[in-house]
Design an enzyme around this catalytic site. Structure first.
Site, short mmCIF file in Angstrom:
data_model
loop_
_atom_site.label_atom_id
_atom_site.label_comp_id
_atom_site.label_asym_id
_atom_site.label_seq_id
_atom_site.Cartn_x
_atom_site.Cartn_y
_atom_site.Cartn_z
N GLY A 195 2.70 2.10 10.40
CA GLY A 195 3.26 3.04 10.86
C GLY A 195 4.79 4.11 11.50
CE LYS B 204 -0.72 2.90 5.26
NZ LYS B 204 -0.48 3.41 6.07
CD GLU C 152 -5.24 -1.24 8.30
OE1 GLU C 152 -4.93 -1.09 7.53
OE2 GLU C 152 -6.49 -0.42 8.08
CD GLU D 89 -3.55 5.64 6.49
OE1 GLU D 89 -2.16 5.54 7.18
OE2 GLU D 89 -3.06 5.95 5.51
CB SER E 137 4.91 -1.97 11.62
OG SER E 137 4.36 -0.28 11.71
CG HIS F 227 -5.89 1.66 5.31
ND1 HIS F 227 -5.32 2.09 5.75
CD2 HIS F 227 -4.58 0.43 5.16
CE1 HIS F 227 -4.10 1.85 6.62
NE2 HIS F 227 -3.65 1.22 6.29
CG ASN G 4 -1.77 1.17 1.27
OD1 ASN G 4 -1.64 1.86 0.54
ND2 ASN G 4 -2.59 1.48 2.32
#
Length: 275
Positions: free
Chosen positions: A196, A37, A190, A121, A236, A119, A35
């Site tokens: 991150g 992003k 996730e 985010e 991660s 996701h 990904n």
């Protein structure tokens, strides 16, 4: 106890014989996604990123890449055969008066077969609800595409333990349970607190949660669905921790963020391929 912290009864090699889920493990082909992003900031950097993806051995592992929307067409043209291009989002209804959105019909026209939704985010920064994501998944599947569907908890839930972690994951899966076709849907677990941050769930934590997700699917959908559906880990993951995580029986691959922008991505694919 194996390196994942699981009893041998649930592991790839079992002294007590395979569990109901391990029986179909060989049928669950590993799957790893990158990904990107909202990266990179320049088209001039795409060729190096595509090179990283194209260096992956896709013989024993499905590999997909999620470029920025502006870069999807270019990456689709440059990705080698066997690498799937998977947009990071779609809308819920199709073409029309939906400013700023992209439709599955447009993706199909480009030869795209996969799309990623849910996701953390998107949930956090764009307020995508469980109801909206269920609507999106139904639309995706009815249009004939496949989907990587993301779920996962934040740090406060993780700190309360597995029960609180699973409460979040169950809430995120409850409205899509009737849509969980293992041939068309991949679950990407996730842990949001590990995305991150450089902090990764231990192999034991990851396996425990993946096994609990699979158990919930077995009880609430069907044992066959639970045995066949692929569940990726997405917190991660990198070349260093991928071999240990890959040894866990309920981890079927990775959704990779930062490391997918680096040459080590191929090493992550190699690790799960060899497990």
């Amino acid at each position: 106890i194996n390196e994942c912290g699981s009893s041998w009864a649930f592991c790839r090699v079992s002294a007590a014989g395979p569990s109901q889920f391990c029986v179909n493990m060989a049928a669950r082909k590993p799957i790893v996604g990158g990904n990107w992003k909202c990266n990179p900031d320049s088209m001039s950097k795409l060729d190096d990123l595509i090179k990283n993806i194209n260096e992956c051995d896709v013989a024993k592992c499905d590999v997909y890449v999620c470029p920025s929307l502006l870069h999807v067409t270019y990456v689709k043209e440059k990705a080698k055969e066997g690498v799937m291009v998977c947009p990071q989002n779609c809308n819920f209804k199709g073409c029309g008066a939906f400013t700023g959105e992209m439709a599955v019909e447009q993706m199909k026209d480009l030869g795209i077969e996969w799309v990623l939704i849910g996701h953390s985010e998107r949930r956090e920064y764009f307020a995508e609800s469980d109801e909206l994501l269920a609507q999106k998944l139904k639309y995706i599947l009815e249009a004939g595409l496949k989907c990587v569907f993301c779920i996962g908890e934040k740090l406060p839930e993780r700190e309360k333990g597995l029960e609180a972690t699973m409460a979040v994951c169950i809430q995120q899966m409850e409205q899509i349970k009737t849509l969980l076709d293992p041939t068309k849907v991949v679950i990407a677990y996730e842990p949001v607190w590990a995305i991150g941050t450089g902090v990764t769930a231990t192999a034991e934590q990851a396996q425990e949660t993946h096994a609990a997700i699979r158990k919930w699917i077995s009880t609430n959908v069907s044992p066959d669905c639970a045995a066949a559906i692929r569940i990726q880990y997405g917190g991660s993951a990198n070349a260093k921790n991928a071999p240990e995580l890959s040894a866990c029986p309920d981890i079927d691959g990775f959704l990779v963020g930062g490391a997918s922008l680096k040459p080590e991505f191929k090493d992550i694919v190699a690790a799960i391929s060899a497990a």
